[in-house]
Design an enzyme around this catalytic site. Sequence first.
Site, PDB file in Angstrom:
ATOM      1  N   TYR A  87      71.096  24.332 181.681  1.00 18.53           N
ATOM      2  CA  TYR A  87      72.574  24.344 182.220  1.00 18.53           C
ATOM      3  C   TYR A  87      73.219  25.696 182.593  1.00 18.53           C
ATOM      4  CZ  TYR A  87      72.074  18.986 181.173  1.00 18.53           C
ATOM      5  OH  TYR A  87      72.167  17.971 181.302  1.00 18.53           O
TER       6      TYR A  87
ATOM      7  N   LYS B 278      59.301  19.405 175.020  1.00 16.01           N
ATOM      8  CA  LYS B 278      58.039  19.124 175.935  1.00 16.01           C
ATOM      9  C   LYS B 278      57.133  20.341 175.900  1.00 16.01           C
ATOM     10  CE  LYS B 278      56.535  16.521 179.311  1.00 16.01           C
ATOM     11  NZ  LYS B 278      55.715  15.218 178.992  1.00 16.01           N
TER      12      LYS B 278
ATOM     13  N   ASP C 278      59.452  12.576 176.514  1.00  9.74           N
ATOM     14  CA  ASP C 278      59.243  11.173 177.267  1.00  9.74           C
ATOM     15  C   ASP C 278      58.692  10.092 176.161  1.00  9.74           C
ATOM     16  OD1 ASP C 278      56.964  12.867 176.783  1.00  9.74           O
ATOM     17  OD2 ASP C 278      56.156  12.528 178.452  1.00  9.74           O
TER      18      ASP C 278
ATOM     19  N   ASP D 173      71.185  15.778 176.371  1.00 10.61           N
ATOM     20  CA  ASP D 173      72.202  14.968 177.048  1.00 10.61           C
ATOM     21  C   ASP D 173      71.920  13.746 177.304  1.00 10.61           C
ATOM     22  OD1 ASP D 173      74.294  14.650 179.201  1.00 10.61           O
ATOM     23  OD2 ASP D 173      73.866  16.107 180.360  1.00 10.61           O
TER      24      ASP D 173
ATOM     25  N   ASP E  61      72.927  10.000 175.540  1.00  6.89           N
ATOM     26  CA  ASP E  61      73.438   8.945 176.679  1.00  6.89           C
ATOM     27  C   ASP E  61      72.725   7.775 176.411  1.00  6.89           C
ATOM     28  OD1 ASP E  61      75.640  10.494 177.038  1.00  6.89           O
ATOM     29  OD2 ASP E  61      75.143  10.329 179.218  1.00  6.89           O
TER      30      ASP E  61
END
Length: 355
Positions: A139, A190, A222, A246, A250
């Site tokens: 970001y 990851k 994942d 993020d 959610d």
Amino acid sequence: MKICVLAGDGIGPEITVEAVRVLKALDSELKLGFEFVEAPVGGAAYRALGHPLPESTLSLARASDAILFGAVGDFSLDTLPRELRPEQAILGLRKSLNLFANFRPALVYPELVNASSLKPEIVAGLDILIIRELTGDIYFGQPRGIRTLENGVREGFDTMRYSETEISRVAHVGFQAARKRNKRLCSVDKANVLDTMQLWREVVTEVAREYPDVELSHMYVDNAAMQLLKNPKQFDVMVTGNMFGDILSDEASMLTGSIGMLPSASLNERNFGLYEPIHGSAPDIAGQGIANPLATILSAAMMLRYSFAMVEGADRIERAVKRVLASGLRTADIAEPGMTKCSTRVMGNAVLAAL
């Protein structure tokens, strides 16, 4: 204590005012000495002052002891240059105030078990804390942009970056939070694909040596996304990077029945914090008085707990919310079929009465 109220766009003003009413009620009774100051932010600030995070708003935030934030986002401004879009306000606040640690609890209230999209036996008793690093990662990484290659084809590019220091400080936050709960920390990365995440795993493992009483596990993002749906109660505290946090937080919000129930706290090293519901500005329901204010009210409780060390006040707000839910009162997002739906203001009134 000065609280900077940044209501923002969409339903932001509607839900923020209910949280302020709760804080003022506590202040009136307990003489806490709160002072509330307000400023525009997001699309509202762009329309008024030509920028989503005007210097006057940022200065007011810096001069405060905590920030109560509503939401930003205005679809009609999506054609603006990126730096002027409403969402840049929250990114700018996080970066300017060094709010690097984001706390997102996902708690299933007994009364809302059936509101979740998962089976009750999967989510009943769920209590997860997701800690998301907030000021680094893709970001904020540079270089980024859109360019045209020699063959005339456009290419977009963003850069995922993390320094050892950035990883270490949020890892410490994660371990310290786990110590206060069930002493289990899952670091999500990851590392099998991304060099950045290989460093993440190495640094978190190094920090773990300072917390021998906390059980550390690692999980690829994942798999973590799958496990949140398969067996979410296996998690206690999760710590992860900005982008993965993020997405996962959610996802976790829907385990609780509604994103309208989840508060958050974004803190710096001094426990100065920005407190906000994790949902967006919801322009489709703005002005209708049907938004759920509970996530914002619970964010105010987090403010008392983390920035002001007022545990009693935080506990009282949280107990009041539980009483209201137990009474059967519901806004539209958490109402089961056949239930009477209440307005934003009626829900706020009920929390005040329970308080």
